[in-house]
Design an enzyme around this catalytic site. Structure first.
Site, PDB file in Angstrom:
ATOM      1  N   TYR A  90       0.822  -1.205   0.000  1.00 38.38           N
ATOM      2  CA  TYR A  90       0.000   0.000   0.000  1.00 38.38           C
ATOM      3  C   TYR A  90       0.865   1.268   0.000  1.00 38.38           C
ATOM      4  O   TYR A  90       0.389   2.334  -0.379  1.00 38.38           O
ATOM      5  CB  TYR A  90      -0.908   0.046   1.234  1.00 38.38           C
ATOM      6  CG  TYR A  90      -2.000  -0.982   1.287  1.00 38.38           C
ATOM      7  CD1 TYR A  90      -2.359  -1.740   0.181  1.00 38.38           C
ATOM      8  CD2 TYR A  90      -2.694  -1.205   2.477  1.00 38.38           C
ATOM      9  CE1 TYR A  90      -3.369  -2.686   0.250  1.00 38.38           C
ATOM     10  CE2 TYR A  90      -3.702  -2.151   2.561  1.00 38.38           C
ATOM     11  CZ  TYR A  90      -4.026  -2.893   1.443  1.00 38.38           C
ATOM     12  OH  TYR A  90      -5.021  -3.820   1.533  1.00 38.38           O
ATOM     13  N   HIS A 146      -0.313 -11.528   1.540  1.00 35.97           N
ATOM     14  CA  HIS A 146      -1.291 -10.619   0.945  1.00 35.97           C
ATOM     15  C   HIS A 146      -2.170 -11.286  -0.113  1.00 35.97           C
ATOM     16  O   HIS A 146      -3.329 -10.916  -0.283  1.00 35.97           O
ATOM     17  CB  HIS A 146      -0.577  -9.413   0.324  1.00 35.97           C
ATOM     18  CG  HIS A 146      -1.443  -8.210   0.184  1.00 35.97           C
ATOM     19  ND1 HIS A 146      -0.950  -6.936   0.146  1.00 35.97           N
ATOM     20  CD2 HIS A 146      -2.785  -8.079   0.090  1.00 35.97           C
ATOM     21  CE1 HIS A 146      -1.951  -6.070   0.020  1.00 35.97           C
ATOM     22  NE2 HIS A 146      -3.077  -6.744  -0.025  1.00 35.97           N
TER      23      HIS A 146
END
Length: 344
Positions: A90, A146
């Site tokens: 991110y 992830h």
């Protein structure tokens, strides 16, 4: 003496008025409900049901940079939230770390999740070090893989060859790396994100494998995988939803997603909200919470943050839950992110 007592009372009243007018907290915010993590988790580790999602995606002006994350994670903590969800990819973990450091709240009272990409055994260890450095922390509370298919181009791990027909070997290798990190004591729990049944089964096939404590996947009225939820709960894997509000800021940058069509605008959801004196967002979050799902809504709005922290004082009736279950998705489909079942 009587005059002194009068002066003392006046001073005390002035202090109370000052505290009220200044917005100073006279009492700590109520404790948020939490779930006990099991499987690959330090005994006694609890995860707050409500957390703040972050993520470098969304409409223009909605990207979660380090600066915006710093501001809104700080606001979330100020209003009583105690869990923040981030990820190395991110690019906003520095902002998360700053918000926690400046909050004045003891680190052990805040639950921090980080996610690292599927890219190889050694790469996983390196990515974890990078995540801790960006966060300026010595540990995280929860570390997740992830995704089940990864960014493994150039990986030094033979199990993660980009030419492999499936990512099974890579998933297993990276899970072994997470187990090492967990046993080192620098994360309280480990888990996965965007994994479906066969991805998790790949991990369970490993000799003496630890079972993931959490699986974080998209779950919202337009796209809710009830069989996967049941599978995880059968294996005592805490189910964690991202994009629980259908991500209403997603449409403007995805031509296939109806810009003005959100599950928060659904007539049934709005009717239930009116019945309970709540917002549509609170109804959708409560619907998932009643399925024992941990939630990661995102918000860059103080009023909305207050709303998402205030879903624990009402209950949806069974008929209302069923009605939200049956919310029809738009013709283009209801999923915000990619379909994890496509990952072999």
């Amino acid at each position: 003496m009587e005059k002194a007592m009068v002066i003392g009372i006046r001073v005390a009243l002035l202090i109370v008025v000052f505290l009220c007018n200044s917005g100073a907290a006279l009492a700590p915010p109520p404790e948020q409900p939490s779930v006990l993590l099991v499987n690959a988790a330090v005994p006694g580790t609890r995860m707050p049901f409500m957390g703040l999602g972050t993520g470098s995606y969304g409409a223009p002006g909605e990207h979660w940079t380090d600066n915006t994350t710093h501001v809104w994670a700080g606001e979330f903590l100020k209003q009583g939230g105690r869990r923040i969800d981030g990820a190395l990819t991110y690019g906003d973990q520095i902002g998360v770390g700053k918000a926690v450091a400046e909050s004045g709240i003891p680190r052990e009272e805040i639950f921090i999740t980080s996610k690292i990409p599927l890219s190889g055994y050694n790469e996983t260890l390196q990515h974890f070090e990078q995540a801790l450095s960006d966060l300026n922390m010595t540990y995280v509370d929860l570390l997740l893989i992830h995704e089940p298919c990864g960014h493994n181009k150039g990986s030094t791990d033979p199990s993660c060859s980009p030419h492999a027909k499936t990512s099974k070997d890579c998933r297993q290798s990276v899970w072994r790396a997470l187990e090492v990190i967990f046993k080192s004591g620098r994360t309280k729990a480990i888990g996965v994100s965007n994994f479906v049944e066969h991805h998790i089964q790949d991990l369970l096939e490993l000799p003496d494998a630890l079972v993931p404590s959490v699986n974080q996947v998209e779950f919202q009225p337009y796209a809710h995988d009830l069989p996967l939820l049941e599978f995880c709960q059968t294996h005592n894997i805490t189910f964690n939803s991202y994009a629980p509000l259908c991500t209403p800021d997603w449409g403007p940058i995805h031509h296939h997603w109806p810009m003005n069509h959100s599950c928060l605008d659904d007539a049934t959801v709005r009717k239930i909200a009116t019945t309970h004196g709540k917002s549509p967002a609170q109804v959708v979050l409560r619907w998932a919470y009643q399925k024992n799902i941990v939630l990661n809504p995102r918000s860059m709005n103080s009023k909305h943050i207050a709303e998402i922290l205030d879903i624990f004082d009402f209950t949806l009736l069974p008929a209302e839950e069923t009605a939200v279950d049956q919310t029809p998705p738009p013709p283009q489909g209801g999923r915000v992110c990619g379909n994890p079942y496509m990952c072999k």
